[in-house]
Design a protein around this motif. Structure first.
Motif, mmCIF file in Angstrom:
data_model
loop_
_atom_site.group_PDB
_atom_site.id
_atom_site.type_symbol
_atom_site.label_atom_id
_atom_site.label_comp_id
_atom_site.label_asym_id
_atom_site.label_seq_id
_atom_site.Cartn_x
_atom_site.Cartn_y
_atom_site.Cartn_z
ATOM 1 N N PHE A 263 0.824 -1.191 0.000
ATOM 2 C CA PHE A 263 0.000 0.000 0.000
ATOM 3 C C PHE A 263 0.870 1.258 0.000
ATOM 4 O O PHE A 263 0.596 2.226 -0.708
ATOM 5 N N TYR B 266 2.247 1.858 -3.324
ATOM 6 C CA TYR B 266 1.211 2.320 -4.233
ATOM 7 C C TYR B 266 0.908 3.796 -4.002
ATOM 8 O O TYR B 266 0.748 4.572 -4.941
ATOM 9 N N SER B 267 0.873 4.201 -2.743
ATOM 10 C CA SER B 267 0.440 5.572 -2.447
ATOM 11 C C SER B 267 1.605 6.561 -2.354
ATOM 12 O O SER B 267 1.390 7.758 -2.261
#
Lengths: 491, 231
Positions: free
Chosen positions: A43, A46-47
């Motif tokens: 995550f 991804y961010s």
């Protein structure tokens, strides 16, 4: 082919160790934890793009490249503490006609197979897809990932070289920390920008056709350094595990003598902590965890329950880390404790006062957090009272259920030997009860009521400590045969 | 001094020790022999309240040993390295144990001086940690720590193994001394029939948890034991 045999035998060693079967529950817990961490890392990767896009000073990849040397340096420092030096059981191979260089190559390359080295790919790959491939091209993204992994290898090799060369003592670690801090300060004062150097270097690596040669060269250099070290220290016993001499930490603890046998027992425990790597790592970890508050108190995202949890955590960190295995620490000399002239009450009281002292120390060390406002002051005071009054007794009581021997002579930083599912069960209520209590009461009434109720519980625990300790003593006497039996069983 | 009545210990339904009646009077040196698995260590652990008996009891000076602490001040023991605190130096360890029995620094120094010959000059003043000593020296440290409190009862499990020949002879002399001069009650187990007959005035043979022989040591004892254990 011989190298292959060695790898296979190492694999068999880990699969056939009795711990592999016994600790299935622990493995499942750790597995779930690993999945959770993996998810978080993915995550993050991804961010990360979105976060970096808002930062001025270049494309996300440029910023990442600028931070690269910092990441590597920090990684190096972490590895210095965490990474284990690889050893094969040399004596059993030495008598066989195995070529020395094969053993050395095996020792050197084995850490590269550790999954820890590939963990960060979970962040880097999604980042490369979103931020590098999107801005540049797929080829550049691929080179970015390859370059990153090569640098991780270089780090791993460099860390084992530094560790073998300079030892992994506390002093060398402090030196590394000071060096890193110095770089940060220089950057901050605009005297010297490692960020710019890093950015230029890695942009070249990623964008220039011959750029990948730089990380390859770095890996080769690190590898050759290790080879050189082994060439210098020809005899295997020089690099086989720790040098056999253990150094004596001779802190002056004579002031404890005034407290009679309890004082003697406490100074014994302190020596235990200072003279084993595993316990010293706990000390070091607790210093790191003391900074945990900076994460929670500076942000408004967290509810009162979480903030209180953090307050409890930082004001009691030493007690949590150490108390989790209280009594078990004594497993290697438990028969001695039971047969020598140490009344059970004295033994339990010594542990109680030690944990209480730990609480006091952490509370004092965390007083700078008071600057974050009165809410934090109240929370810390409540947490201190609750930890001292309730949690210490809880630990002492529950410790009697943990009858697994802890082998402190197996020294390593990240050592979970002696951990059973019971250790998790003990920690769970301690972690979640206060969050739940504060959240529910704060929702029903107010935060003040929630904190007061916990503080009163803690005070009650302190007032009735005699009765509570008697309870612990009775529990200890009931369980001592089982504990002693468990402690006698080596893995 | 020590009374054992109807003592039984079983693991998973298998009886490993069954002693209906055994008395050890004050000042007796009691030798325990038997092959591996005969129950010697189990017996000693029961006397020291380290394991729980399934039935029966051990009394020291008329008081139950189990879950009690009254016997600890005058009982010294060394069974295995689980009795040693191996991250201390010998000096620190002796001081720690001495303090538990209210010995002053002077008492401890005097005691260590008297042990100097037994230690063969390798232990006193050493800055090494106990875990870095050889097995033989660790054994010496353990035995000395058991004696530091001037106990009335001394329990040693295989004290002669791992010691070098000279140290074995010194230990024998030391134990005989303690017996004649201090009238110490001793319980010693050993695989060495020679040593145990020389040190002990009573020998008990255990086999599969049962007392099969109980002999007052005489001239023929060694022969009797050797014939018993001959295969």
């Amino acid at each position: 082919m011989l190298l292959f045999d060695l790898v296979k035998q190492e694999w068999l060693k880990s699969v056939r160790s009795s711990g592999f079967y016994k600790n299935l529950t622990v493995r499942i817990f750790l597995g779930v934890f690993a999945l959770y961490m993996g998810g978080i890392l993915l995550f993050m990767g991804y961010s990360l793009n979105k976060v970096l896009e808002e930062v001025p000073g270049g494309t996300p990849m440029e910023l990442f490249n600028g931070a690269m040397l910092y990441l590597l340096l920090t990684g190096l420092a972490l590895r210095f503490v965490m990474q284990q030096l690889n050893t094969v059981n040399l004596s059993s191979y030495q008598v066989l006609p195995v070529n020395r260089s094969v053993l050395i190559h095996f020792l050197l390359l084995k850490p590269l197979f550790s999954p820890a080295n590939y963990l960060l790919l979970l962040v880097v790959v999604p980042f490369a897809v979103r931020s590098v491939a999107a801005y540049y091209s797929g080829g550049v993204a691929l080179r970015f990932v390859v370059a990153f992994e090569l640098m991780v290898w270089c780090n791993s090799l460099l860390a084992s070289f530094l560790k073998r060369r300079f030892g992994s003592g506390f002093l060398s670690f402090i030196l590394v920390l000071v060096a890193i801090a110095a770089v940060f300060v220089l950057e901050y004062l605009h005297l010297f920008s490692l960020f710019a150097v890093s950015k230029a270097l890695f942009l070249f690596v990623v964008l220039h056709p011959a750029g990948l040669l730089v990380p390859v060269a770095a890996v080769v250099v690190a590898f050759l350094l290790n080879r050189w070290f082994f060439a210098q220290n020809f005899y295997p016993e020089r690099f086989n595990s720790k040098l056999k001499t253990s150094h004596t930490a001779t802190a002056d603890l004579s002031f404890l003598n005034r407290f009679g046998i309890i004082g003697e027992l406490i100074s014994l425990q302190l020596k235990l902590i200072l003279r084993h790597k595993r316990t010293r790592t706990l000390l070091f970890l607790s210093v790191l965890f003391l900074l945990y508050g900076l994460l929670f108190y500076t942000s408004n995202h967290y509810g009162d329950g979480m903030v209180f949890f953090c307050a409890m955590f930082v004001t009691g960190i030493l007690m949590f880390l150490y108390g989790q295995w209280v009594i078990s620490w004594d497993s290697s000399h438990f028969d001695g404790i039971l047969t020598k002239n140490i009344p059970t009450r004295t033994y339990i009281l010594a542990n109680y006062y030690l944990l209480l002292a730990f609480n006091g120390i952490c509370f004092i060390l965390t007083t700078p957090y008071f600057l974050f406002g009165t809410k934090i002051i109240y929370m810390h005071l409540t947490a201190f009272l609750f930890n001292s009054g309730c949690n210490i007794v809880f630990f002492l009581f529950c410790a009697t259920f943990n009858s697994k021997r802890i082998d402190l002579s197996q020294s390593s930083a990240m050592n979970y030997q002696g951990t059973t599912y019971k250790s998790f069960l003990i920690v769970l209520p301690i972690m979640f009860f206060p969050i739940l209590w504060v959240n529910v009461l704060a929702w029903l009434t107010s935060l003040t009521v929630a904190l007061w109720s916990l503080a009163i519980m803690g005070l009650a625990g302190l007032l009735f400590r005699k009765q509570l300790i008697n309870l612990c003593i009775r529990q200890f006497n009931n369980r001592k045969y089982v504990i002693a039996q468990g402690f006698r069983e080596r893995e | 001094m020590i009374q054992v009545s109807n003592l039984q210990k079983a693991y998973n339904g298998v009886t490993v020790l069954d002693i209906p009646e055994l008395n050890i009077p004050k000042g007796e040196s009691f030798g325990l022999v038997g092959n591996n698995g005969a129950g010697k260590t189990t017996f000693f652990r029961l006397i020291l309240d380290l394991i729980e008996a399934n039935a029966g009891e051990v009394l020291i000076e008329g008081k139950k040993v189990a879950r009690s602490e009254s016997w600890k001040p005058f009982t010294g023991s060394f069974l295995d390295e689980g009795f040693l605190i191996d991250f201390l130096t010998p000096g620190e360890y002796f001081k720690f144990v001495g303090k538990l029995y209210n010995k002053s620094d002077g008492d401890i120094a005097l005691f260590l001086e008297s042990m100097e010959e037994f230690f063969n000059g390798e232990i006193n003043g050493s800055k090494k940690l106990i875990r870095d000593f050889s097995k033989g020296n660790q054994k010496k440290i353990g035995i000395a720590a058991a004696l530091i409190s001037e106990p009335q009862i001394l329990i040693l499990d295989e004290p002669f193994t791992a010691l070098d020949p000279s140290s074995q002879i010194r230990l024998k002399r030391l134990l005989n001394d303690l017996q004649t001069n201090r009238n110490m009650t001793m319980l010693i187990s050993s695989h060495d029939l020679n040593h145990v007959t020389e040190v002990c005035n009573r020998i008990v043979v255990l086999e599969k948890g049962l007392v099969v022989k109980d002999i007052a040591t005489g001239e023929d004892t060694l022969k009797e034991l050797e014939t018993y254990f001959a295969v």
